[in-house]
Scaffold this motif. Sequence first.
Motif, PDB file in Angstrom:
ATOM      1  N   GLY A  44       0.824  -1.196   0.000  1.00 33.66           N
ATOM      2  CA  GLY A  44       0.000   0.000   0.000  1.00 33.66           C
ATOM      3  C   GLY A  44       0.859   1.247   0.000  1.00 33.66           C
ATOM      4  N   VAL A  45       0.348   2.306  -0.632  1.00 30.77           N
ATOM      5  CA  VAL A  45       1.060   3.582  -0.660  1.00 30.77           C
ATOM      6  C   VAL A  45       0.076   4.698  -0.314  1.00 30.77           C
ATOM      7  N   HIS A  46       0.615   5.809   0.132  1.00 34.13           N
ATOM      8  CA  HIS A  46      -0.218   6.954   0.487  1.00 34.13           C
ATOM      9  C   HIS A  46      -0.632   7.760  -0.731  1.00 34.13           C
ATOM     10  N   GLY A  47       0.204   7.789  -1.764  1.00 33.41           N
ATOM     11  CA  GLY A  47      -0.123   8.531  -2.971  1.00 33.41           C
ATOM     12  C   GLY A  47      -0.032  10.029  -2.819  1.00 33.41           C
ATOM     13  N   ARG A  48       0.836  10.499  -1.961  1.00 35.84           N
ATOM     14  CA  ARG A  48       1.004  11.945  -1.789  1.00 35.84           C
ATOM     15  C   ARG A  48       1.642  12.525  -3.040  1.00 35.84           C
ATOM     16  N   ALA A  49       1.203  13.694  -3.419  1.00 40.02           N
ATOM     17  CA  ALA A  49       1.727  14.333  -4.622  1.00 40.02           C
ATOM     18  C   ALA A  49       2.487  15.611  -4.277  1.00 40.02           C
ATOM     19  N   GLU A  50       3.313  15.565  -3.278  1.00 41.49           N
ATOM     20  CA  GLU A  50       4.106  16.725  -2.905  1.00 41.49           C
ATOM     21  C   GLU A  50       5.251  16.883  -3.899  1.00 41.49           C
ATOM     22  N   GLU A  51       5.728  18.102  -4.066  1.00 43.31           N
ATOM     23  CA  GLU A  51       6.773  18.366  -5.045  1.00 43.31           C
ATOM     24  C   GLU A  51       8.058  17.604  -4.783  1.00 43.31           C
ATOM     25  N   ASP A  52       8.412  17.415  -3.521  1.00 44.17           N
ATOM     26  CA  ASP A  52       9.688  16.776  -3.209  1.00 44.17           C
ATOM     27  C   ASP A  52       9.565  15.267  -3.014  1.00 44.17           C
ATOM     28  N   ARG A  53       8.432  14.694  -3.328  1.00 45.12           N
ATOM     29  CA  ARG A  53       8.242  13.249  -3.165  1.00 45.12           C
ATOM     30  C   ARG A  53       7.664  12.667  -4.445  1.00 45.12           C
ATOM     31  N   SER A  54       7.982  11.424  -4.708  1.00 44.39           N
ATOM     32  CA  SER A  54       7.373  10.762  -5.847  1.00 44.39           C
ATOM     33  C   SER A  54       5.943  10.391  -5.491  1.00 44.39           C
ATOM     34  N   LEU A  55       5.160   9.977  -6.457  1.00 45.19           N
ATOM     35  CA  LEU A  55       3.768   9.615  -6.209  1.00 45.19           C
ATOM     36  C   LEU A  55       3.634   8.335  -5.399  1.00 45.19           C
ATOM     37  N   VAL A  56       4.615   7.434  -5.481  1.00 43.11           N
ATOM     38  CA  VAL A  56       4.492   6.169  -4.772  1.00 43.11           C
ATOM     39  C   VAL A  56       5.085   6.201  -3.382  1.00 43.11           C
ATOM     40  N   GLY A  57       5.892   7.170  -3.073  1.00 42.66           N
ATOM     41  CA  GLY A  57       6.461   7.257  -1.739  1.00 42.66           C
ATOM     42  C   GLY A  57       7.867   6.680  -1.649  1.00 42.66           C
ATOM     43  N   ARG A  58       8.513   7.058  -0.589  1.00 45.68           N
ATOM     44  CA  ARG A  58       9.915   6.695  -0.371  1.00 45.68           C
ATOM     45  C   ARG A  58      10.119   5.197  -0.235  1.00 45.68           C
ATOM     46  N   VAL A  59       9.296   4.536   0.571  1.00 49.75           N
ATOM     47  CA  VAL A  59       9.479   3.099   0.811  1.00 49.75           C
ATOM     48  C   VAL A  59       9.217   2.301  -0.463  1.00 49.75           C
ATOM     49  N   ALA A  60       8.100   2.562  -1.127  1.00 50.43           N
ATOM     50  CA  ALA A  60       7.779   1.822  -2.352  1.00 50.43           C
ATOM     51  C   ALA A  60       8.851   2.041  -3.418  1.00 50.43           C
ATOM     52  N   GLU A  61       9.312   3.258  -3.565  1.00 48.38           N
ATOM     53  CA  GLU A  61      10.348   3.552  -4.556  1.00 48.38           C
ATOM     54  C   GLU A  61      11.631   2.784  -4.254  1.00 48.38           C
ATOM     55  N   THR A  62      12.012   2.728  -3.001  1.00 47.25           N
ATOM     56  CA  THR A  62      13.211   1.989  -2.609  1.00 47.25           C
ATOM     57  C   THR A  62      13.047   0.503  -2.902  1.00 47.25           C
ATOM     58  N   VAL A  63      11.876  -0.057  -2.599  1.00 46.11           N
ATOM     59  CA  VAL A  63      11.633  -1.472  -2.872  1.00 46.11           C
ATOM     60  C   VAL A  63      11.721  -1.742  -4.371  1.00 46.11           C
ATOM     61  N   PHE A  64      11.175  -0.850  -5.200  1.00 43.58           N
ATOM     62  CA  PHE A  64      11.260  -1.007  -6.659  1.00 43.58           C
ATOM     63  C   PHE A  64      12.703  -1.217  -7.101  1.00 43.58           C
ATOM     64  N   PHE A  65      13.608  -0.415  -6.551  1.00 45.37           N
ATOM     65  CA  PHE A  65      14.991  -0.427  -7.016  1.00 45.37           C
ATOM     66  C   PHE A  65      15.875  -1.438  -6.302  1.00 45.37           C
ATOM     67  N   ARG A  66      15.464  -1.922  -5.138  1.00 39.43           N
ATOM     68  CA  ARG A  66      16.321  -2.845  -4.380  1.00 39.43           C
ATOM     69  C   ARG A  66      16.016  -4.310  -4.641  1.00 39.43           C
ATOM     70  N   PHE A  67      14.877  -4.620  -5.274  1.00 37.24           N
ATOM     71  CA  PHE A  67      14.549  -6.025  -5.482  1.00 37.24           C
ATOM     72  C   PHE A  67      13.907  -6.208  -6.848  1.00 37.24           C
ATOM     73  N   VAL A  69      11.716  -7.894  -8.679  1.00 39.69           N
ATOM     74  CA  VAL A  69      10.496  -8.664  -8.946  1.00 39.69           C
ATOM     75  C   VAL A  69       9.373  -7.664  -9.213  1.00 39.69           C
ATOM     76  N   SER A  70       8.249  -8.175  -9.646  1.00 42.38           N
ATOM     77  CA  SER A  70       7.093  -7.309  -9.863  1.00 42.38           C
ATOM     78  C   SER A  70       6.636  -6.719  -8.528  1.00 42.38           C
ATOM     79  N   VAL A  71       6.333  -5.426  -8.564  1.00 42.70           N
ATOM     80  CA  VAL A  71       5.827  -4.744  -7.376  1.00 42.70           C
ATOM     81  C   VAL A  71       4.516  -4.061  -7.771  1.00 42.70           C
ATOM     82  N   THR A  72       3.462  -4.391  -7.054  1.00 39.90           N
ATOM     83  CA  THR A  72       2.160  -3.760  -7.273  1.00 39.90           C
ATOM     84  C   THR A  72       1.889  -2.834  -6.101  1.00 39.90           C
ATOM     85  N   THR A  73       1.517  -1.587  -6.404  1.00 37.63           N
ATOM     86  CA  THR A  73       1.187  -0.658  -5.339  1.00 37.63           C
ATOM     87  C   THR A  73      -0.307  -0.365  -5.369  1.00 37.63           C
TER      88      THR A  73
END
Length: 75
Positions: A44-67, A69-73
């Motif tokens: 799950g993600v919060h979906g915040r659209a702040e200028e200094d954050r991605s749409l998926v969030g810090r944790v989800a973005e890190t998981v995308f790049f560290r592992f 496999v397919s990641v569904t948010t």
Amino acid sequence: MLSAAEETAAEYDRGIDTDSAFGDPQRLIPDYARENAVDHIVMGVHGRAEEDRSLVGRVAETVFFRFPVSVTTIR
């Protein structure tokens, strides 16, 4: 909540593994996935659209790049 997810999956003849842990999710999720041969991550993600954050969030973005496999948010 985890038991309910397992029961719902069973109704569709599917299996899921659930677990919970305390700590830094940016490290725990990829480490757990590696250690347990996970082939898909759903989170799950919060979906915040702040200028200094991605749409998926810090944790989800890190998981995308560290592992790799397919990641569904889910918002």
